[in-house]
Design a protein around this motif. Structure first.
Motif, short mmCIF file in Angstrom:
data_model
loop_
_atom_site.label_atom_id
_atom_site.label_comp_id
_atom_site.label_asym_id
_atom_site.label_seq_id
_atom_site.Cartn_x
_atom_site.Cartn_y
_atom_site.Cartn_z
N UNK A 1 82.88 -70.08 -3.02
CA UNK A 1 82.18 -69.08 -2.22
C UNK A 1 81.10 -68.40 -3.02
N UNK A 2 80.00 -68.09 -2.37
CA UNK A 2 78.95 -67.30 -2.99
C UNK A 2 79.21 -65.85 -2.63
N UNK A 3 79.50 -65.02 -3.64
CA UNK A 3 79.80 -63.62 -3.39
C UNK A 3 78.54 -62.81 -3.21
N UNK A 4 78.69 -61.53 -2.95
CA UNK A 4 77.53 -60.66 -2.80
C UNK A 4 76.83 -60.48 -4.13
N UNK A 5 75.57 -60.11 -4.07
CA UNK A 5 74.83 -59.81 -5.30
C UNK A 5 75.55 -58.73 -6.07
N UNK A 6 75.47 -58.80 -7.42
CA UNK A 6 76.20 -57.87 -8.26
C UNK A 6 75.88 -56.43 -7.89
N UNK A 7 74.62 -56.11 -7.77
CA UNK A 7 74.17 -54.78 -7.36
C UNK A 7 72.69 -54.89 -7.07
N UNK A 8 72.21 -54.19 -6.06
CA UNK A 8 70.79 -54.30 -5.72
C UNK A 8 69.91 -53.98 -6.92
N UNK A 9 69.05 -54.93 -7.30
CA UNK A 9 68.11 -54.69 -8.37
C UNK A 9 68.68 -54.72 -9.76
N UNK A 10 69.98 -54.97 -9.92
CA UNK A 10 70.61 -54.98 -11.25
C UNK A 10 71.06 -56.40 -11.55
N UNK A 11 70.56 -56.96 -12.62
CA UNK A 11 70.92 -58.31 -13.04
C UNK A 11 71.67 -58.24 -14.35
N UNK A 12 72.76 -58.97 -14.45
CA UNK A 12 73.49 -59.03 -15.70
C UNK A 12 72.63 -59.82 -16.70
N UNK A 13 72.46 -59.35 -17.93
CA UNK A 13 71.49 -59.97 -18.84
C UNK A 13 71.92 -61.30 -19.42
N UNK B 1 80.49 -53.99 -17.82
CA UNK B 1 79.39 -53.19 -18.37
C UNK B 1 78.88 -53.89 -19.62
N UNK B 2 77.66 -53.60 -20.01
CA UNK B 2 77.15 -54.12 -21.27
C UNK B 2 76.53 -52.98 -22.06
N UNK B 3 76.68 -53.10 -23.38
CA UNK B 3 76.38 -51.99 -24.28
C UNK B 3 75.53 -52.45 -25.44
N UNK B 4 74.75 -51.55 -25.97
CA UNK B 4 74.04 -51.80 -27.21
C UNK B 4 75.09 -51.99 -28.31
N UNK B 5 75.08 -53.16 -28.93
CA UNK B 5 76.14 -53.46 -29.91
C UNK B 5 76.05 -52.59 -31.15
N UNK C 1 75.87 -47.51 -23.14
CA UNK C 1 75.95 -48.38 -21.97
C UNK C 1 74.54 -48.66 -21.46
N UNK C 2 74.22 -49.95 -21.34
CA UNK C 2 72.90 -50.37 -20.89
C UNK C 2 72.88 -50.74 -19.42
N UNK C 3 74.03 -51.07 -18.86
CA UNK C 3 74.10 -51.47 -17.46
C UNK C 3 75.53 -51.77 -17.06
N UNK C 4 75.70 -51.90 -15.76
CA UNK C 4 77.04 -52.11 -15.22
C UNK C 4 76.90 -52.77 -13.86
N UNK C 5 77.75 -53.78 -13.59
CA UNK C 5 77.74 -54.42 -12.28
C UNK C 5 79.18 -54.48 -11.75
N UNK C 6 79.36 -54.31 -10.45
CA UNK C 6 80.70 -54.44 -9.88
C UNK C 6 81.13 -55.90 -9.83
N UNK C 7 82.39 -56.16 -10.15
CA UNK C 7 82.99 -57.49 -10.03
C UNK C 7 84.36 -57.29 -9.40
N UNK C 8 84.44 -57.24 -8.07
CA UNK C 8 85.73 -56.99 -7.41
C UNK C 8 86.79 -57.99 -7.83
N UNK C 9 87.98 -57.49 -8.11
CA UNK C 9 89.09 -58.35 -8.48
C UNK C 9 89.04 -58.90 -9.89
#
Length: 416
Positions: free
Chosen positions: A28-40, A388-392, A397-405
């Motif tokens: 299945x193709x799920x919904x976009x992670x978040x409008x305008x937010x792309x995981x890097x 979430x992803x972070x400056x190592x 925190x640089x960004x965050x996307x929902x991933x249900x389940x």
């Protein structure tokens, strides 16, 4: 690239959603992670619906699938009448191979190190799923994008774990006794003959009868060496366990935790004992990571606040370094100059040379996995229904996307 996977599916590092077994639908193709937010960085993650591929703003879920240890490939299956459709996804491009039809119903269990082959069984029991139900025989199918390559009918209770480096053998867990399993041993099946046999010792001599190690404890986690030739698995809670070297020599054994080293090319195994207090506390409080050059294994026990530094060349613990204690499930990831540890909502960055702390970060929710970007600049942190992803360097925190389940992080997607 090195990927950490949960035991014991390298190969895996792994296994996807075999437990979702043999019912369901197309990927299945799920919904976009978040409008305008792309995981890097593209990620392979485990969700309660199977394996999921996150690329940019896109999320695709494969209910019955297993990924290769390097994150480059996914083998997925779906029911096709009484049979099984099987295909491979290139996680770098998202492109899928044409589907082949496998006779009967099968669930994928282990992918070869180069992503070209897959081992399947008729049940959802996986190498990472604990004790399987009792059975006297185990059918196993080995396939690739062109269809069936081998059909094995193994007498006993077996679960595929990994392929040998040259694809002529399949490492399996043999559960004993077959109809009421309470322990297992690692064996290798010759794909030409279909016969399982013992591994070799580190000096490449066959393990004699009666000297094969039988394990009862928890296989906490497995990591694959960067060159894909060695699989390291962390075991805990092994009171009274005897290694092959103890059984051969007659010495008593009582290891509470060790790293099982499986050479996929030479087919030998060796166990690196971990010192007290490793293995005394809960298995979930232990985690392991390998350095990018493959020369060091770092094992942590957050309950006691201890990190063990292991030489993969010498197969010995070189030192242990005390840390602040933590609670909860442990996770680890290693870069060129830092080791990242997590337990609960705390992420700790250590200098990889000294194994001393450089910073502690707090994240919003308990951590379910750590994955470092290939250039080492970003640390991806799995949390409850989100990544979430972070400056190592700073932990910001640089960004965050929902991933249900979300259940956990498999690793980076795409070829290194």
């Amino acid at each position: 690239m090195t990927v950490t996977i949960s035991r014991r599916g390298i190969l895996t590092l792994l296994a996807g959603a075999g437990a979702a077994a043999l019912a369901g639908c197309e990927p299945a193709r799920g919904p976009a992670s978040a409008p305008g937010v792309a995981i890097p960085d593209p990620l392979l993650v485990r969700v309660d619906g199977g394996e999921a591929l996150l690329r940019g703003t896109d999320r695709r879920t494969f209910p019955r699938a297993v990924g290769s240890a390097d994150g480059g490939w996914i083998f997925a299956t779906a029911p096709d009448g009484p049979d099984t459709a099987c295909w491979r996804i290139d996680t770098t491009t998202g492109h899928a191979s044409p589907k082949t039809v496998l006779p009967g119903r099968w669930a994928p269990q282990a992918v070869s190190g180069d992503g070209t082959g897959v081992a399947l069984t008729t049940t959802g029991a996986t190498a990472s799923g604990g004790r399987p139900p009792g059975r006297n025989a185990t059918p196993v199918l080995v396939a690739d994008v062109n269809g069936v390559r081998h059909r094995l009918d193994l007498r006993g209770n077996f679960v595929p774990e990994a392929f040998t480096a040259e694809h002529t053998g399949l490492f399996v867990l043999e559960w004993l006794p077959a109809t009421a399993p309470d322990r297992y041993r690692v064996r290798v099946v010759d794909l030409a003959t279909g016969e399982p046999g013992p591994l070799s010792t580190r000096d490449k001599t066959p393990v004699p009868p009666g000297a094969e190690e039988e394990m009862r404890g928890d296989g906490r986690q497995a990591v694959l060496a960067p060159d894909r030739t060695v699989l390291y698995t962390l075991y805990t809670h092994q009171p009274g366990h005897q290694h092959t070297r103890d059984l051969v020599s007659g010495r008593p054994g009582n290891a509470h935790a060790f790293v099982h080293t499986l050479n996929l090319a030479a087919r030998w195994a060796y166990c690196i004992d971990l010192p007290h207090p490793f293995g005394e506390a809960a298995a979930a409080g232990h985690a392991m990571a390998i350095s990018p050059d493959g020369g060091r294994l770092l094992v942590t026990d957050v309950s006691s606040g201890t990190v063990a530094d292991i030489s993969t060349e010498e197969l010995t613990v070189r030192r242990t370094v005390p840390q602040d204690r933590g609670t909860g499930a442990a996770h680890a990831a290693a870069g060129d100059d830092r080791l990242f540890l997590a337990a609960g909502t705390t992420v700790r960055a250590l200098d990889l040379t000294r194994l001393t702390g450089t910073a502690d970060w707090q994240v919003r929710e308990p951590v379910t996995g750590l994955v470092l970007s290939r250039d080492g600049s970003r640390l991806h942190v799995g949390q409850r229904d989100a990544v979430s992803w972070h400056d190592a360097a700073t932990g910001r925190e640089l960004g965050r996307v929902p991933v249900p389940g979300l259940v956990g992080l498999h690793g980076l997607a795409g070829s290194a």
